[in-house]
Scaffold this active site. Structure first.
Site, PDB file in Angstrom:
ATOM      1  N   LYS A 118       2.300   4.555 -18.328  1.00  0.00           N
ATOM      2  CA  LYS A 118       1.535   3.346 -18.622  1.00  0.00           C
ATOM      3  C   LYS A 118       2.454   2.228 -19.125  1.00  0.00           C
ATOM      4  O   LYS A 118       2.321   1.073 -18.727  1.00  0.00           O
ATOM      5  CB  LYS A 118       0.451   3.651 -19.659  1.00  0.00           C
ATOM      6  CG  LYS A 118      -0.538   2.543 -19.856  1.00  0.00           C
ATOM      7  CD  LYS A 118      -1.674   3.014 -20.772  1.00  0.00           C
ATOM      8  CE  LYS A 118      -2.741   1.953 -20.880  1.00  0.00           C
ATOM      9  NZ  LYS A 118      -3.834   2.389 -21.754  1.00  0.00           N
ATOM     10  N   GLU A 141      -1.280   9.057  -4.827  1.00  0.00           N
ATOM     11  CA  GLU A 141      -1.957  10.315  -4.512  1.00  0.00           C
ATOM     12  C   GLU A 141      -3.379  10.208  -5.051  1.00  0.00           C
ATOM     13  O   GLU A 141      -3.590   9.662  -6.149  1.00  0.00           O
ATOM     14  CB  GLU A 141      -1.244  11.485  -5.201  1.00  0.00           C
ATOM     15  CG  GLU A 141       0.123  11.793  -4.646  1.00  0.00           C
ATOM     16  CD  GLU A 141       0.083  12.470  -3.284  1.00  0.00           C
ATOM     17  OE1 GLU A 141      -0.959  13.055  -2.922  1.00  0.00           O
ATOM     18  OE2 GLU A 141       1.102  12.401  -2.583  1.00  0.00           O
ATOM     19  N   TYR A 148      -4.308   4.598 -12.456  1.00  0.00           N
ATOM     20  CA  TYR A 148      -4.071   3.201 -12.095  1.00  0.00           C
ATOM     21  C   TYR A 148      -5.272   2.288 -12.318  1.00  0.00           C
ATOM     22  O   TYR A 148      -5.108   1.096 -12.541  1.00  0.00           O
ATOM     23  CB  TYR A 148      -3.618   3.111 -10.630  1.00  0.00           C
ATOM     24  CG  TYR A 148      -2.280   3.765 -10.410  1.00  0.00           C
ATOM     25  CD1 TYR A 148      -1.114   3.160 -10.866  1.00  0.00           C
ATOM     26  CD2 TYR A 148      -2.173   4.988  -9.765  1.00  0.00           C
ATOM     27  CE1 TYR A 148       0.127   3.755 -10.680  1.00  0.00           C
ATOM     28  CE2 TYR A 148      -0.940   5.596  -9.580  1.00  0.00           C
ATOM     29  CZ  TYR A 148       0.193   4.975 -10.033  1.00  0.00           C
ATOM     30  OH  TYR A 148       1.415   5.565  -9.855  1.00  0.00           O
TER      31      TYR A 148
END
Length: 173
Positions: A118, A141, A148
């Protein structure tokens, strides 16, 4: 954690990305034994390759990694002070004006879950936005899409579908 697969686009927020409100400050990272780096000058490519392999990327030729990084516009990685090895990494390429794609987001499995991914993503996105780049994409993925989303990325914004060139091998008869 790593990024390849599904394309996600960053939604430019109505307010600029916060500049001083990272989930973890640079000072806190340093107090925990980590340094943020933005150049490849101290980056050991063999150690970076080990992180790639640890998260499931194929082993890459270090000369090709070096060439790719030399053509990368924005790079951010976290060095573990004690081992002097990279433990988190991300980079972005693009046209430098309108568009960027984030690649190779990885965090060494031994260091996952403590906010390094992050921290890298927040700063990389901020750097791109400061350059005026607001169309930011990445591959991910499916299992890490949830990582995200809180950072402002959405899959298929406005019905936009990403495509990837794929050269199919002919089957022998």
């Amino acid at each position: 954690m790593f990024s390849r697969g599904i394309i996600s686009n960053f939604r430019t927020p109505t307010l600029p990305f916060p500049t001083c409100k990272y989930s973890i400050s640079d000072k806190d990272l340093e107090s925990r034994g980590f340094f943020l780096r933005r150049t490849i000058s101290d980056l050991n490519l063999d150690h970076l390759n080990s992180v790639f392999v640890a998260v499931g990327f194929p082993r890459r030729d270090t000369e090709k990694i070096k060439l790719a990084l030399e053509h990368t516009q924005s790079i951010l990685w976290v060095e573990h002070k004690k081992s002097q090895k990279p433990v988190a990494f991300a980079r972005a390429t693009g046209d430098g004006v309108f568009n960027a794609i984030i690649w190779d987001v990885v965090v060494d499995p031994s260091f996952q879950g403590i906010g390094l991914g992050k921290a890298v993503m927040e700063r990389l996105v901020e750097e791109l936005l400061e350059k005026g780049i607001c169309n930011i994409s990445l591959y991910s993925e499916p299992r890490v899409l949830g990582f995200y989303r809180p950072l402002g990325f959405v899959a298929d914004p406005d019905g936009i579908r990403g495509m990837v060139y794929s050269r199919k091998q002919k089957k022998n008869k």
